[in-house]
Design a protein around this motif. Structure first.
Motif, PDB file in Angstrom:
ATOM      1  N   VAL A 275       0.871  -1.173   0.000  1.00 34.91           N
ATOM      2  CA  VAL A 275       0.000   0.000   0.000  1.00 34.91           C
ATOM      3  C   VAL A 275       0.909   1.223   0.000  1.00 34.91           C
ATOM      4  O   VAL A 275       1.808   1.336   0.839  1.00 34.91           O
ATOM      5  CB  VAL A 275      -0.933   0.014   1.216  1.00 34.91           C
ATOM      6  N   VAL A 276       0.678   2.138  -0.959  1.00 36.06           N
ATOM      7  CA  VAL A 276       1.539   3.323  -1.073  1.00 36.06           C
ATOM      8  C   VAL A 276       0.659   4.565  -1.194  1.00 36.06           C
ATOM      9  O   VAL A 276      -0.489   4.504  -1.656  1.00 36.06           O
ATOM     10  CB  VAL A 276       2.484   3.213  -2.295  1.00 36.06           C
ATOM     11  N   ARG A 277       1.260   5.673  -0.793  1.00 36.35           N
ATOM     12  CA  ARG A 277       0.638   6.956  -1.038  1.00 36.35           C
ATOM     13  C   ARG A 277       0.991   7.416  -2.455  1.00 36.35           C
ATOM     14  O   ARG A 277       1.968   6.918  -3.051  1.00 36.35           O
ATOM     15  CB  ARG A 277       1.122   7.978  -0.003  1.00 36.35           C
ATOM     16  N   PRO A 278       0.228   8.338  -3.063  1.00 41.50           N
ATOM     17  CA  PRO A 278       0.452   8.708  -4.465  1.00 41.50           C
ATOM     18  C   PRO A 278       1.870   9.165  -4.769  1.00 41.50           C
ATOM     19  O   PRO A 278       2.393   8.877  -5.856  1.00 41.50           O
ATOM     20  CB  PRO A 278      -0.564   9.830  -4.694  1.00 41.50           C
ATOM     21  N   GLN A 279       2.527   9.882  -3.834  1.00 37.16           N
ATOM     22  CA  GLN A 279       3.865  10.369  -4.130  1.00 37.16           C
ATOM     23  C   GLN A 279       4.904   9.246  -4.185  1.00 37.16           C
ATOM     24  O   GLN A 279       6.027   9.453  -4.644  1.00 37.16           O
ATOM     25  CB  GLN A 279       4.296  11.433  -3.102  1.00 37.16           C
ATOM     26  N   PHE A 280       4.527   8.037  -3.719  1.00 33.73           N
ATOM     27  CA  PHE A 280       5.439   6.892  -3.771  1.00 33.73           C
ATOM     28  C   PHE A 280       5.051   5.920  -4.888  1.00 33.73           C
ATOM     29  O   PHE A 280       5.509   4.777  -4.911  1.00 33.73           O
ATOM     30  CB  PHE A 280       5.445   6.154  -2.422  1.00 33.73           C
ATOM     31  N   PHE A 281       4.206   6.390  -5.811  1.00 30.07           N
ATOM     32  CA  PHE A 281       3.789   5.541  -6.930  1.00 30.07           C
ATOM     33  C   PHE A 281       4.986   5.144  -7.798  1.00 30.07           C
ATOM     34  O   PHE A 281       5.224   3.963  -8.077  1.00 30.07           O
ATOM     35  CB  PHE A 281       2.727   6.280  -7.760  1.00 30.07           C
ATOM     36  N   LEU A 282       5.759   6.118  -8.247  1.00 29.55           N
ATOM     37  CA  LEU A 282       6.949   5.801  -9.057  1.00 29.55           C
ATOM     38  C   LEU A 282       8.056   5.119  -8.256  1.00 29.55           C
ATOM     39  O   LEU A 282       8.699   4.186  -8.757  1.00 29.55           O
ATOM     40  CB  LEU A 282       7.483   7.067  -9.726  1.00 29.55           C
TER      41      LEU A 282
END
Length: 403
Positions: A275-282
């Motif tokens: 599970v990641v937050r959007p800023q950790f997508f890449l």
């Protein structure tokens, strides 16, 4: 017989003795025996001397041979000692060379170790700097995330979380992911589908990483607040049905949770899920992709084995098809062969009947021939006086005319 006398004079008193032949022979015999014994003693003494001389000669010869053997043995010992000394010198020289080579290698290794130590020190300094930079970047990302949370409601008015992630990926695609695919999951044949599927492959087309993405934000749960774990089961199902290795939930849910602050590994509940937050997508794509690159060789070999298995499976399928077609042809040929056999049997039966009929005709013809052969004029005219008389006239000789 004449008795001959002989005169013998004593050599001491010069007295003469007259003896007969028998006495003379006896004296001669005694003298001869004495001489023989003396000769024997002389010969025995000579033999003893010769034997002693031979023994002395043999002893001298044996001593000389022993001395010669001893001298040769001593010379051999000297040669062996020289050879041993030479071998020891060669061994010592070889040991010296080996020790010199080992010392040289040790010096080189020590130099390389010193260089590695120096490089390691430099690397450690670089890693510390990078770590410090990473921490600073993380703090910056956290600050940006906090700012994003404050502005996200306004930002997402113009774009959804899905389009935001797609834009971020496309922005870095040509630089970081030249062989990758990131597209919507439009296959709902299994009853559900994810949002996006990421796949990356080597230059020769061997896939080594695949990720099923699901994006969730607060707008997706406007009526009741959802939890991240509410979507784990569906995400895992979509991952397995689409053949993806990893599952990632990009979530804005539970924004105040201390658990979901960055990248959270939830593989304790579902395998290979994050599970990641959007800023950790890449960053999660980069981390998983870099970790999977170590398995490229293994996956290439597995892909090759898989292709070989497919070839074998195709060959077996073709072989099964050939067997099935051959079996059908065999059954058809077998049935036609049985039909032909039956027809041949029927023909044989017909020919047998014709043969029997021909044999019957032959018997009738033979009987008729026998009857025809046995037929005579007498049998034909028997009981018929007219025909008998007629045949008698024909058989009589012609009458002579009168002169």
């Amino acid at each position: 017989m004449k008795n001959t006398t002989n005169e013998i004079r004593c050599p001491h008193c010069q007295t003469a003795f007259t003896i007969d032949e028998a006495q003379f022979a006896d004296i001669v015999r005694q003298v001869r025996n004495a001489e023989f014994e003396a000769e024997i003693h002389v010969r025995l003494a000579a033999a003893e001397q010769a034997k002693a001389a031979e023994i002395a000669l043999a002893v001298t010869k044996a001593a000389q041979e022993a001395q010669q053997n001893l001298s040769e043995r001593e010379q051999r010992i000297v040669r062996l000692e020289r050879q041993l000394s030479a071998a020891a010198s060669e061994q010592e020289l070889a040991v010296t060379k080996a020790v010199t080579a080992i010392q040289q290698q040790l010096t080189e290794v020590q130099g390389a170790l010193a260089a590695q130590t120096a490089a390691g020190t430099v690397r450690e300094v670089e890693l510390r700097k990078a770590h410090a930079t990473e921490l600073a970047l993380k703090d910056e990302l956290i600050d940006r995330y906090k700012d994003l949370k404050a502005k996200l409601s306004v930002k997402l008015l113009g774009e959804t979380l899905e389009s935001h992630c797609e834009t971020e990926f496309n922005r870095m695609r040509s630089l970081a992911f030249p062989n990758a695919q990131f597209a919507k999951d439009n296959d709902a044949s299994g009853g559900s589908k994810g949002d996006y599927i990421f796949r990356d492959a080597t230059d020769d087309g061997v896939e080594y990483i695949s990720i099923m993405f699901e994006m969730k934000n607060e707008a997706d749960a406007s009526v009741s607040k959802k939890k991240n774990h509410d979507f784990f089961a569906k995400l895992d199902k979509d991952r397995r049905e689409k053949g993806c290795e990893y599952a990632v939930l990009v979530s804005l849910l539970e924004e105040d949770s201390d658990l979901y602050t960055g990248i959270t590994d939830v593989s304790n509940a579902y395998p290979k899920m994050f599970v990641v937050r959007p800023q950790f997508f890449l960053p999660i794509i980069g981390l998983l992709r870099n970790a999977a690159q170590d398995t490229i060789t293994v996956k290439s070999e597995l892909e090759q084995v898989k292709r070989q298995n497919i070839d074998i499976t195709g060959f077996e399928s073709e072989l099964d098809e050939f067997k099935a077609a051959f079996g059908k042809n065999y059954d058809l040929a077998s049935r036609k062969f049985e039909t032909a056999i039956k027809e041949i049997d029927a023909s044989i039966n017909k020919l047998q009947k014709v043969k029997e009929a021909l044999f019957g005709s032959e018997r009738n013809l033979r009987l008729a021939n026998d009857k025809a052969t046995a037929l005579t004029v007498q049998k034909l005219t028997k009981g018929n006086p007219t025909m008998q008389a007629r045949f008698a006239e024909l058989a009589a000789p012609p009458a002579e005319d009168a002169a």
